[in-house]
Structure formats: C-alpha cells, structure tokens
Design a protein around this motif. Structure first.
Motif, PDB file in Angstrom:
ATOM      1  N   ALA A  31      10.626  30.133 -21.948  1.00  0.00           N
ATOM      2  CA  ALA A  31      10.271  28.719 -21.798  1.00  0.00           C
ATOM      3  C   ALA A  31      10.334  28.002 -23.148  1.00  0.00           C
ATOM      4  N   ASP A  32       9.856  28.660 -24.207  1.00  0.00           N
ATOM      5  CA  ASP A  32       9.917  28.074 -25.546  1.00  0.00           C
ATOM      6  C   ASP A  32      11.363  27.875 -25.990  1.00  0.00           C
ATOM      7  N   MET A  33      12.238  28.831 -25.675  1.00  0.00           N
ATOM      8  CA  MET A  33      13.652  28.719 -26.028  1.00  0.00           C
ATOM      9  C   MET A  33      14.306  27.537 -25.313  1.00  0.00           C
ATOM     10  N   ILE A  34      13.982  27.352 -24.034  1.00  0.00           N
ATOM     11  CA  ILE A  34      14.555  26.237 -23.274  1.00  0.00           C
ATOM     12  C   ILE A  34      14.072  24.908 -23.846  1.00  0.00           C
ATOM     13  N   PHE A  35      12.778  24.827 -24.134  1.00  0.00           N
ATOM     14  CA  PHE A  35      12.210  23.610 -24.702  1.00  0.00           C
ATOM     15  C   PHE A  35      12.830  23.304 -26.070  1.00  0.00           C
ATOM     16  N   LEU A  36      12.959  24.333 -26.916  1.00  0.00           N
ATOM     17  CA  LEU A  36      13.554  24.160 -28.242  1.00  0.00           C
ATOM     18  C   LEU A  36      15.012  23.722 -28.134  1.00  0.00           C
ATOM     19  N   SER A  37      15.753  24.330 -27.226  1.00  0.00           N
ATOM     20  CA  SER A  37      17.159  23.992 -27.045  1.00  0.00           C
ATOM     21  C   SER A  37      17.329  22.517 -26.690  1.00  0.00           C
ATOM     22  N   GLN A  64      16.452  27.802 -45.254  1.00  0.00           N
ATOM     23  CA  GLN A  64      16.554  26.953 -46.439  1.00  0.00           C
ATOM     24  C   GLN A  64      15.407  25.955 -46.540  1.00  0.00           C
ATOM     25  N   VAL A  65      14.560  25.897 -45.509  1.00  0.00           N
ATOM     26  CA  VAL A  65      13.428  24.964 -45.497  1.00  0.00           C
ATOM     27  C   VAL A  65      12.134  25.735 -45.247  1.00  0.00           C
ATOM     28  N   ARG A  66      11.032  25.138 -45.664  1.00  0.00           N
ATOM     29  CA  ARG A  66       9.725  25.738 -45.389  1.00  0.00           C
ATOM     30  C   ARG A  66       9.245  25.305 -44.030  1.00  0.00           C
ATOM     31  N   ARG A  67       8.210  25.977 -43.545  1.00  0.00           N
ATOM     32  CA  ARG A  67       7.615  25.604 -42.268  1.00  0.00           C
ATOM     33  C   ARG A  67       7.093  24.169 -42.365  1.00  0.00           C
ATOM     34  N   GLY A  68       7.374  23.384 -41.369  1.00  0.00           N
ATOM     35  CA  GLY A  68       6.899  22.001 -41.343  1.00  0.00           C
ATOM     36  C   GLY A  68       7.848  21.003 -41.974  1.00  0.00           C
ATOM     37  N   GLU A  69       8.888  21.458 -42.681  1.00  0.00           N
ATOM     38  CA  GLU A  69       9.858  20.560 -43.315  1.00  0.00           C
ATOM     39  C   GLU A  69      11.043  20.319 -42.373  1.00  0.00           C
ATOM     40  N   TYR A  70      10.813  19.552 -41.339  1.00  0.00           N
ATOM     41  CA  TYR A  70      11.884  19.270 -40.378  1.00  0.00           C
ATOM     42  C   TYR A  70      12.927  18.369 -41.026  1.00  0.00           C
ATOM     43  N   PRO A  71      14.213  18.555 -40.682  1.00  0.00           N
ATOM     44  CA  PRO A  71      15.259  17.714 -41.285  1.00  0.00           C
ATOM     45  C   PRO A  71      15.131  16.268 -40.835  1.00  0.00           C
ATOM     46  N   ALA A  72      15.527  15.373 -41.713  1.00  0.00           N
ATOM     47  CA  ALA A  72      15.445  13.941 -41.423  1.00  0.00           C
ATOM     48  C   ALA A  72      16.491  13.537 -40.397  1.00  0.00           C
ATOM     49  N   LEU A  73      16.122  12.582 -39.567  1.00  0.00           N
ATOM     50  CA  LEU A  73      17.071  12.070 -38.565  1.00  0.00           C
ATOM     51  C   LEU A  73      17.769  10.930 -39.156  1.00  0.00           C
ATOM     52  N   VAL A  75      15.052  24.849 -36.509  1.00  0.00           N
ATOM     53  CA  VAL A  75      14.416  26.078 -36.026  1.00  0.00           C
ATOM     54  C   VAL A  75      13.549  26.688 -37.120  1.00  0.00           C
ATOM     55  N   ASP A  76      14.061  26.719 -38.350  1.00  0.00           N
ATOM     56  CA  ASP A  76      13.335  27.361 -39.444  1.00  0.00           C
ATOM     57  C   ASP A  76      12.082  26.590 -39.843  1.00  0.00           C
ATOM     58  N   ALA A  77      12.012  25.309 -39.512  1.00  0.00           N
ATOM     59  CA  ALA A  77      10.858  24.500 -39.897  1.00  0.00           C
ATOM     60  C   ALA A  77       9.666  24.729 -38.975  1.00  0.00           C
ATOM     61  N   GLY A  78       9.878  25.268 -37.791  1.00  0.00           N
ATOM     62  CA  GLY A  78       8.780  25.412 -36.833  1.00  0.00           C
ATOM     63  C   GLY A  78       8.375  26.854 -36.577  1.00  0.00           C
TER      64      GLY A  78
END
Length: 187
Positions: free
Chosen positions: A132-138, A178-187, A87-90
């Motif tokens: 709608a954004d919340m549903i998509f994010l979830s 704990q992360v900056r925008r755009g730093e999505y966690p690794a899968l 969430v924090d990355a986007g």
C-alpha cells in the motif's frame, strides 16, 4: 662506336635461375604479419589490469555519487534523479522489510506454534502495508513529476522506479542517496 655496341649485344646473357627459395603461401605471409593487439609481456598485462581496475573503480564511485556519465539507462535523466531524491527524502515501510523478515526467521526457531503463526501473520500484514505504501508513493511521485516537468513530458515507469527504490534499505541503494531525510526536491 658501333663496334662497342655490337660487342655488348654479342655477350652471353645469363638467364635468372630464380630467387633461390619457394614463393611463400598466403597463409604463411598472413601468419608472419600477425601480432597480438595487446602485448603478451607480463608488464603489459599488469599495466592493463591496473588501468582496468582504476577505470572500474572510477565508474563505481561515479555511479555511487549519481554522476549521469556513469549511470545505467535505468537511472539516467533529471526525472529519475527527482524520483530518487523524493524517495530518499522520506521514510518508507519497505526499508524495514528485510529486517522484519530476519525477525520472523528468528521467531520461527521458537518451538511455540502460536509464536510462529503470529509472526508469519504479522509479516504478511506488514507486506500488505508495504505494498500500500508503494502504491501511494508511486502515485505521489508521478503527480509531483507531472507538476515539475509537465504532464505530457513525464517519463513512463517513474512511479515503479520510485516504488522499487523505496523497498531497498537506504544504506544499500545505488546510486547512493544524495539528500537527507526531509529534504524533498523543489517543484
């Protein structure tokens, strides 16, 4: 020798007259043993307050930094950390909901009914987009968590946790991002 033993037996023995005071009751004995768990001195109270303040400050800082030891049950665990980081990355529409409401409140002070009506309609439209954004994010967070941790190991409520975090303004989120925008966690 027998004479000395007989004289000792013949001497008058004084009977004890008592201990000279009444036997204390159980309540009196317990009251005598009572003492406070924490001393009542001013210095002790001051030291206890200072110690408590330092522990609370440490816990607050630890929670803000996302240390598992200080997090509440809602925020603990690697999957919750993954959802927070995602969430924090986007960028999310929900972050701007409160500022949008403030703008609508300011616009309602304008005496024009057209301006007031359109501002409320724009707010309701924005709220629909946020939902709608919340549903998509979830759904996206649940899918990514299932990929990372396994579909059968995914925690319940992870999507709702991410959706509710996305509605908070980034600077007000707790634990802090704990992360900056755009730093999505690794899968």
């Amino acid at each position: 020798m027998a004479k000395n033993a007989a004289s000792a037996d013949d001497a008058p023995v004084e009977a004890p007259t008592g201990k000279g005071r009444p036997t204390p009751s159980r309540a009196e004995q317990e009251a005598k043993r009572l003492r406070p768990l924490v001393p009542n001195t001013k210095e002790a109270k001051r030291a206890a307050r200072a110690d408590m303040r330092s522990r609370q400050e440490r816990a607050r800082v630890g929670m803000a930094n996302g240390e598992d030891r200080y997090l509440g049950p809602r925020d603990k665990g690697p999957q919750r950390r993954f959802a927070r980081d995602w969430v924090d990355a986007g960028w999310h529409l929900g972050e701007f909901l409160m500022p949008m409401m403030v703008v609508v409140i300011v616009l309602t002070f304008i005496p024009s009914t057209i301006t007031q009506t359109w501002s409320f309609l724009a707010l309701w439209a924005y709220i629909l987009f946020v939902v709608a954004d919340m549903i998509f994010l979830s759904s996206r967070v649940k899918k990514r968590a299932a990929e990372k941790f396994g579909a059968d190991k995914r925690e319940k409520g992870l999507g709702m946790y991410a959706a509710m975090r996305s509605v908070q303004m980034r600077m007000m989120r707790m634990p802090k991002p704990q992360v900056r925008r755009g730093e999505y966690p690794a899968l």
